[in-house]
Motif scaffolding. Sequence first.
Motif, mmCIF file in Angstrom:
data_model
loop_
_atom_site.group_PDB
_atom_site.id
_atom_site.type_symbol
_atom_site.label_atom_id
_atom_site.label_comp_id
_atom_site.label_asym_id
_atom_site.label_seq_id
_atom_site.Cartn_x
_atom_site.Cartn_y
_atom_site.Cartn_z
ATOM 1 N N CYS A 23 -7.043 -6.965 7.332
ATOM 2 C CA CYS A 23 -6.146 -5.814 7.528
ATOM 3 C C CYS A 23 -5.085 -5.755 6.430
ATOM 4 O O CYS A 23 -4.821 -4.684 5.879
ATOM 5 N N ALA A 24 -4.479 -6.886 6.096
ATOM 6 C CA ALA A 24 -3.453 -6.917 5.049
ATOM 7 C C ALA A 24 -4.055 -6.530 3.701
ATOM 8 O O ALA A 24 -3.461 -5.745 2.946
ATOM 9 N N SER A 25 -5.229 -7.047 3.398
ATOM 10 C CA SER A 25 -5.871 -6.776 2.112
ATOM 11 C C SER A 25 -6.345 -5.332 1.998
ATOM 12 O O SER A 25 -6.276 -4.736 0.930
ATOM 13 N N TRP A 26 -6.822 -4.792 3.079
ATOM 14 C CA TRP A 26 -7.358 -3.433 3.074
ATOM 15 C C TRP A 26 -6.250 -2.381 3.120
ATOM 16 O O TRP A 26 -6.267 -1.420 2.368
ATOM 17 N N CYS A 27 -5.283 -2.577 4.011
ATOM 18 C CA CYS A 27 -4.262 -1.550 4.256
ATOM 19 C C CYS A 27 -3.123 -1.579 3.244
ATOM 20 O O CYS A 27 -2.503 -0.546 2.992
ATOM 21 N N CYS A 28 -2.823 -2.727 2.693
ATOM 22 C CA CYS A 28 -1.708 -2.818 1.754
ATOM 23 C C CYS A 28 -2.020 -3.868 0.690
ATOM 24 O O CYS A 28 -1.429 -4.949 0.646
ATOM 25 N N ALA A 29 -2.965 -3.511 -0.168
ATOM 26 C CA ALA A 29 -3.475 -4.455 -1.160
ATOM 27 C C ALA A 29 -2.369 -4.991 -2.074
ATOM 28 O O ALA A 29 -2.314 -6.194 -2.349
ATOM 29 N N ALA A 30 -1.494 -4.114 -2.538
ATOM 30 C CA ALA A 30 -0.437 -4.565 -3.466
ATOM 31 C C ALA A 30 0.537 -5.510 -2.779
ATOM 32 O O ALA A 30 0.958 -6.510 -3.372
ATOM 33 N N CYS A 31 0.896 -5.221 -1.538
ATOM 34 C CA CYS A 31 1.796 -6.114 -0.792
ATOM 35 C C CYS A 31 1.123 -7.456 -0.536
ATOM 36 O O CYS A 31 1.758 -8.504 -0.631
ATOM 37 N N GLY A 90 8.478 -6.931 -10.050
ATOM 38 C CA GLY A 90 7.561 -7.010 -11.189
ATOM 39 C C GLY A 90 6.132 -7.273 -10.757
ATOM 40 O O GLY A 90 5.196 -6.595 -11.193
ATOM 41 N N THR A 91 5.958 -8.259 -9.896
ATOM 42 C CA THR A 91 4.629 -8.591 -9.400
ATOM 43 C C THR A 91 4.060 -7.435 -8.594
ATOM 44 O O THR A 91 2.886 -7.097 -8.715
ATOM 45 N N PHE A 92 4.903 -6.810 -7.782
ATOM 46 C CA PHE A 92 4.454 -5.690 -6.961
ATOM 47 C C PHE A 92 3.983 -4.523 -7.834
ATOM 48 O O PHE A 92 2.924 -3.935 -7.566
ATOM 49 N N CYS A 93 4.733 -4.196 -8.874
ATOM 50 C CA CYS A 93 4.323 -3.096 -9.761
ATOM 51 C C CYS A 93 2.998 -3.429 -10.445
ATOM 52 O O CYS A 93 2.109 -2.577 -10.553
#
Length: 144
Positions: free
Chosen positions: A116-124, A36-39
């Motif tokens: 890197c985490a925020s830029w490459c995989c913002a939703a994760c 849910g949070t991921f979506c």
Amino acid sequence: MAYQQQQHYQSQQPMPTMGMQREWSHGLCGCFEACGTFCYACWCPCIVHGKNKQRLNHLNNNGTPDPDGGSCCSGACWGHCILTAFAGLGCILQCMNRGEVRGRYGIEGGGCGDCCASWCCAACDLTQVSREIELEEKSFGQRY
């Protein structure tokens, strides 16, 4: 026995001890465990960022969970929305919030990894940060 220990670990926020750092309670790619949070983070990242920021600020300022669970239309939400819409740089705010969460909980890492985490995989990233905050909120015996 190991299963019970794992369940206990996942239900309470491990707090840092002096000079010791730990890993994130949930991996970056563990975002699918909180579907849910991921979506929400995929389609409305500004709302998830705003909620994360408000929940963290409430914990920092009051020592208790935010009774509202984080407002979706906070200043952090609008800031993320504007930076993302006009410059594609909402990840900058996420990176800063991720650093605050790491500092609060004594999680190992640094600014480069946060970016890197925020830029490459913002939703994760948003999901992982939300889940980390949620562990502390649950330790107060409330459901979020």
